[in-house]
Design a protein around this motif. Structure first.
Motif, mmCIF file in Angstrom:
data_model
loop_
_atom_site.group_PDB
_atom_site.id
_atom_site.type_symbol
_atom_site.label_atom_id
_atom_site.label_comp_id
_atom_site.label_asym_id
_atom_site.label_seq_id
_atom_site.Cartn_x
_atom_site.Cartn_y
_atom_site.Cartn_z
ATOM 1 N N HIS A 20 13.504 1.775 5.063
ATOM 2 C CA HIS A 20 14.374 2.858 5.534
ATOM 3 C C HIS A 20 13.639 4.198 5.571
ATOM 4 O O HIS A 20 13.969 5.085 6.368
ATOM 5 N N TYR A 21 12.612 4.364 4.705
ATOM 6 C CA TYR A 21 11.895 5.646 4.608
ATOM 7 C C TYR A 21 10.598 5.666 5.413
ATOM 8 O O TYR A 21 9.917 6.697 5.447
ATOM 9 N N LEU A 22 10.243 4.555 6.056
ATOM 10 C CA LEU A 22 8.987 4.491 6.804
ATOM 11 C C LEU A 22 9.167 5.061 8.207
ATOM 12 O O LEU A 22 10.228 4.928 8.826
ATOM 13 N N THR A 23 8.109 5.687 8.721
ATOM 14 C CA THR A 23 8.151 6.265 10.066
ATOM 15 C C THR A 23 7.081 5.699 10.982
ATOM 16 O O THR A 23 7.049 6.046 12.162
ATOM 17 N N ILE A 278 3.229 5.070 0.752
ATOM 18 C CA ILE A 278 3.242 5.813 -0.516
ATOM 19 C C ILE A 278 4.403 6.800 -0.527
ATOM 20 O O ILE A 278 5.140 6.929 -1.523
ATOM 21 N N ASN A 279 4.592 7.505 0.580
ATOM 22 C CA ASN A 279 5.707 8.453 0.675
ATOM 23 C C ASN A 279 7.048 7.732 0.554
ATOM 24 O O ASN A 279 7.981 8.228 -0.091
ATOM 25 N N ALA A 280 7.146 6.546 1.161
ATOM 26 C CA ALA A 280 8.387 5.768 1.078
ATOM 27 C C ALA A 280 8.659 5.346 -0.372
ATOM 28 O O ALA A 280 9.808 5.391 -0.833
ATOM 29 N N LYS A 281 7.616 4.927 -1.101
ATOM 30 C CA LYS A 281 7.793 4.561 -2.513
ATOM 31 C C LYS A 281 8.301 5.757 -3.322
ATOM 32 O O LYS A 281 9.183 5.617 -4.186
ATOM 33 N N ALA A 282 7.738 6.934 -3.051
ATOM 34 C CA ALA A 282 8.166 8.130 -3.772
ATOM 35 C C ALA A 282 9.616 8.472 -3.441
ATOM 36 O O ALA A 282 10.396 8.849 -4.321
ATOM 37 N N CYS A 283 9.994 8.343 -2.172
ATOM 38 C CA CYS A 283 11.378 8.641 -1.765
ATOM 39 C C CYS A 283 12.357 7.664 -2.414
ATOM 40 O O CYS A 283 13.436 8.060 -2.867
ATOM 41 N N LEU A 284 11.989 6.373 -2.462
ATOM 42 C CA LEU A 284 12.855 5.380 -3.092
ATOM 43 C C LEU A 284 13.009 5.677 -4.581
ATOM 44 O O LEU A 284 14.118 5.580 -5.134
ATOM 45 N N ALA A 285 11.922 6.077 -5.237
ATOM 46 C CA ALA A 285 11.985 6.412 -6.661
ATOM 47 C C ALA A 285 12.920 7.593 -6.896
ATOM 48 O O ALA A 285 13.709 7.611 -7.848
ATOM 49 N N GLN A 286 12.838 8.574 -6.016
ATOM 50 C CA GLN A 286 13.709 9.736 -6.147
ATOM 51 C C GLN A 286 15.172 9.355 -5.942
ATOM 52 O O GLN A 286 16.060 9.833 -6.653
ATOM 53 N N THR A 287 15.424 8.471 -4.980
ATOM 54 C CA THR A 287 16.797 8.072 -4.675
ATOM 55 C C THR A 287 17.435 7.305 -5.833
ATOM 56 O O THR A 287 18.590 7.553 -6.188
ATOM 57 N N MET A 288 16.690 6.374 -6.427
ATOM 58 C CA MET A 288 17.270 5.546 -7.494
ATOM 59 C C MET A 288 16.974 6.092 -8.889
ATOM 60 O O MET A 288 17.210 5.419 -9.887
ATOM 61 N N ASP A 289 16.478 7.342 -8.950
ATOM 62 C CA ASP A 289 16.197 7.992 -10.238
ATOM 63 C C ASP A 289 15.293 7.111 -11.096
ATOM 64 O O ASP A 289 15.541 6.899 -12.290
ATOM 65 N N ALA A 290 14.235 6.599 -10.465
ATOM 66 C CA ALA A 290 13.303 5.702 -11.152
ATOM 67 C C ALA A 290 12.174 6.510 -11.801
ATOM 68 O O ALA A 290 11.912 7.654 -11.425
ATOM 69 N N GLU A 291 11.518 5.900 -12.784
ATOM 70 C CA GLU A 291 10.455 6.566 -13.530
ATOM 71 C C GLU A 291 9.178 5.719 -13.506
ATOM 72 O O GLU A 291 9.208 4.507 -13.266
#
Length: 791
Positions: A20-23, A278-291
């Motif tokens: 979903h976050y990939l362009t 890498i940007n998509a992984k960071a966005c997913l982490a931000q969305t699900m409040d992952a650490e």
């Protein structure tokens, strides 16, 4: 990592969320290839890349990643020396433009001293080709159209085409607007067969002549090219042909320009796709409040408040899951629908995510291990195609697991041994656990067999666990309780659902007493564990609040210390400046006195010394700290009172306080004088200092007569003052003169009405220290000034 585990634990759904976050098409290609890794350094590098991406997001920055299509087909065509069309060139241009934008983006981050672990090195792999990129941008629009500026000839041809079209339209508009308009079906100019025409009614077509290019479906309208337009249309057609030839030439030249760089362009596409992921992984982490988890290869797992990432985060229950340090096997027992299976899936899926370079939905400080494989037998594995029962399906899976498991594997088994006779199933489950323990694998299983609870107590490196069950509501809380086996709540649940009391009582009577006692003991342990957990959560919250308050106080203290040091520095700088100015002025006064002494060739007169002393006294500056509230409180500890020995700072004389005069005034006995002094001008001294001062013999004043000149400062000018202020100033002046041992002074009172002169003389007559007084000489003011001589 086996493909089956990725399906069982729904790792594909995590990848769908990433998509979903990939362009970029390259990012999607890399996402399809994303799999959990089993090399420790590789995993740490992947997590470091995700951390860099998350840091950039936290700085409210965004990588310049537009939508990028797959350019591999275009690069293959360049390899076989085929020419690209405008759309294909625009797609390659976008990749090159993005590479330059990404290069500039990371340059700015470096200028801002943003620390990144891996992304600077990754971005350095991008190859920027400024000249080629600029040429493409100048020649091709983003939609693939060749721009006029692509070549000088193309620009000239398009200008000619535009001019010719204008002449044609002007000529045809004469038909649509003039008297011939009535012969047209519509007063418009249109095109047929790439030629400009007008719609003429069929019965009037002979009035215009020319060429008919088309007719309407009804046959009532002919699309006619008038005779006088034919030549211009021919000219336009010729220009359009030449334009197409020039466009083909431009596209060929641009294709030839790109051909030597196709390998660099392919590498740019790959690097941009990697940055996109890498940007998509960071966005997913931000969305699900992952650490970010820490990673080890020791088999130690410590998930703090882990949550299943595919369950609504508002509803999911978080759990602490620990494995590999004090025990390698967890046996989870308890009733159905309590959350046992979700706990297995949470552990397995978070491991897969972490080993794929993804942050995990758990508290900061969580730890995952590197497993060479994760095996799972979860859910109903019955296969109708293979004609296998549920039990057979489970055993088939267990067989494959036992064939491949190693000491670095994680095994998740749901309802181990279920689907057959309970005693045989329990025995088989214990045998499977023994084999997995011999292999030293990490194991988590769920079961209903009470025999496995005993197994958990008796075997080394094995621990019992259960899912918490609320005894009051008879509902699960989905909390994992490590160290406590699950109790059977079947009879209690049946009673809540409305089963007859007689049936319930019969069921209880059929249960052995030791089983009832065991369930009661487990229930008591569960309740104690629940209370301990709630108390711990409360204490943790208090601790977090206190730490937050302490951090806030520390910040305020640091800010206070910084401000205090800043103010001290300012005050010190200002004081040094004032001292420097005062020293400079004092040196000027001393230098002036020496010049006077040299010029006069004799000792400086008394009145000149007094004048210089007054100038030096004027350099004294009260410290601004006298108004400081802290110092004022300190001063309050030493309040002045009647009888205190004090020093009058402005006169440098010691005396005794006689009485309080107003809020800030004191009457002070200075020798034979009584003076009213402001409290700020008083400094408290000890009685010993006063006695020592009085014992010292005062210096005898020089009895020489002072000749008054206009340069002397031992005089007081009362002209222009009202009577009362003038008398007060006179009294202060005489007191000051006596304290400074002046032999004589001059009072300038003027003539006027004579009131101040009279008051001056009356005051001088009443002062016992005045020896005599007389009017000044005619050339020094006459009866407008009085010269006073002291004892």
């Amino acid at each position: 990592m086996n493909d089956k585990i990725l399906t069982t634990l729904e790792f594909g759904q995590i990848k769908q969320r990433l998509a979903h976050y990939l362009t970029s098409a390259a990012g999607l290609v890399e996402l399809k290839q994303l799999r959990p890794q089993s090399d420790l350094q590789t995993i740490r590098d992947m997590l470091a890349e995700t951390t860099d991406g998350a840091d950039i997001l936290r700085l409210n920055q965004s990588m310049p990643l537009p939508e990028l299509t797959d350019i591999q087909p275009q690069l293959k065509r360049l390899r076989i020396h085929a020419n690209l069309n405008g759309t294909e060139l625009a797609q390659i241009s976008k990749v090159l433009t993005t590479a330059m934008a990404m290069h500039n983006f990371f340059d700015h981050l470096q200028e801002d001293e943003v620390e990144l672990r891996r992304l600077y090195a990754i971005e350095a792999q991008l190859v920027t080709i400024p000249a080629v990129t600029k040429k493409l941008q100048q020649s091709i629009d983003p939609d693939g159209r060749v721009k006029d500026e692509a070549s000088a000839r193309l620009h000239h041809l398009r200008e000619q085409i535009e001019a010719t079209e204008g002449r044609i339209k002007d000529s045809l508009n004469s038909y649509t607007r003039g008297r011939n308009a009535k012969y047209l079906s519509e007063p418009i100019v249109t095109m047929r067969n790439d030629r400009y025409v007008i719609p003429v009614q069929a019965r009037y077509r002979r009035k215009f002549g020319g060429v008919v290019h088309d007719q309407s479906a009804s046959g009532q309208t002919y699309y006619l090219e008038p005779a006088n337009i034919v030549e211009m249309n021919n000219e336009l057609r010729q220009l359009q042909i030449e334009e197409k030839q020039e466009v083909r030439k431009v596209l060929a030249n641009l294709s030839d320009l790109l051909r030597p760089y196709r390998h660099d362009i392919r590498e740019n596409e790959r690097v941009l796709g990697h940055l996109d992921l890498i940007n998509a992984k960071a966005c997913l982490a931000q969305t699900m409040d992952a650490e970010l988890p820490t990673v080890n290869d020791k088999g130690i797992v410590n998930l703090r408040q882990a949550r299943h990432p595919l369950i609504d985060q508002e509803k999911v229950v978080a759990n602490d899951i620990r494995l590999g340090k004090d025990y390698r096997t967890i046996i989870i027992t308890g009733p159905n629908t309590g959350g046992k299976t979700i706990t297995l899936k949470t552990l397995g899926l978070l491991q897969l995510m972490g080993q794929s370079g993804l942050f995990i939905p758990a508290y900061d400080g969580s730890t995952i291990s590197v497993f060479d494989n994760v095996f799972a037998d979860i859910g109903d594995e019955q296969s109708l195609e293979q004609n296998l029962s549920t039990f057979s399906g489970h055993m088939e899976n267990v067989k494959h697991i036992l064939e491949k498991v190693t000491s670095h594997s994680l095994v998740l088994l749901d309802e181990l041994g279920a689907g057959t006779d309970p005693k045989e199933g329990a025995a088989l489950a214990m045998a499977i656990l023994n084999e997995l323990n011999r292999r030293q694998a990490e194991v988590v299983i769920t079961t209903h067999y009470p025999e496995l609870k005993v197994y958990g107590f008796e075997h080394h490196h094995t621990i019992n666990a259960s899912m918490e069950f609320d005894a009051q509501t008879l509902r699960p809380t989905y909390k994992l309780l490590l160290g406590i086996p699950g109790q059977s709540n079947g009879i209690a649940i049946a009673k809540r659902l409305g089963i007859k009391e007689q049936v319930i009582d019969d069921a209880k009577s059929l249960i052995k007493d030791d089983s009832q006692e065991l369930n009661a003991m487990i229930g008591d342990l569960v309740e104690q564990r629940k209370q301990a957990r709630e108390r711990n959560e409360h204490l943790q919250k208090l601790l977090a609040d206190n730490e937050s308050k302490q951090a806030d106080l520390d910040r305020q203290l640091n800010r206070f210390n910084e401000n205090r040091d800043h103010l001290f520095d300012q005050a010190r700088s200002k004081a040094n400046h004032e001292v420097s100015v005062a020293k400079r002025k004092a040196n000027q006064i001393i230098h002036h006195l020496r010049q006077m002494e040299v010029a006069q060739g004799k000792q400086i007169k008394e009145n000149e010394l007094i004048d210089a002393q007054g100038q030096l006294n004027a350099l004294h500056q009260d410290s601004p700290l006298r108004h400081n509230s802290v110092l004022r409180r300190a001063k309050a500890k030493h309040q002045l009172k009647v009888g205190d020995a004090v020093k009058v700072k402005s006169y440098g004389q010691e005396g005794t306080l006689i009485a309080k005069r107003g809020k800030h005034k004191w009457e002070v006995q200075l020798g034979i004088l009584k003076m009213e002094i402001d409290s700020d001008d008083l400094e408290k001294i000890s009685a010993k200092e006063l006695a020592r001062s009085q014992k010292q013999k005062p210096m005898k004043p020089t009895r020489s007569r002072t000749i008054q000149t206009r340069h002397t400062s031992a005089r007081l000018d009362l002209r222009g003052q009202r009577y009362a202020p003038a008398m007060a100033n006179l009294s202060d002046f005489i007191d000051h003169a006596l304290l400074n041992n002046l032999p004589s002074v001059t009072i300038i009172h003027g003539k006027g009405t004579g009131a101040i002169r009279k008051g001056t003389q009356q005051y001088l007559q009443s002062n016992p220290r005045v020896k005599s007084f007389e009017y000044a000489s005619p050339n020094n003011g006459g009866d407008g000034a009085t010269i006073v001589h002291f004892e």
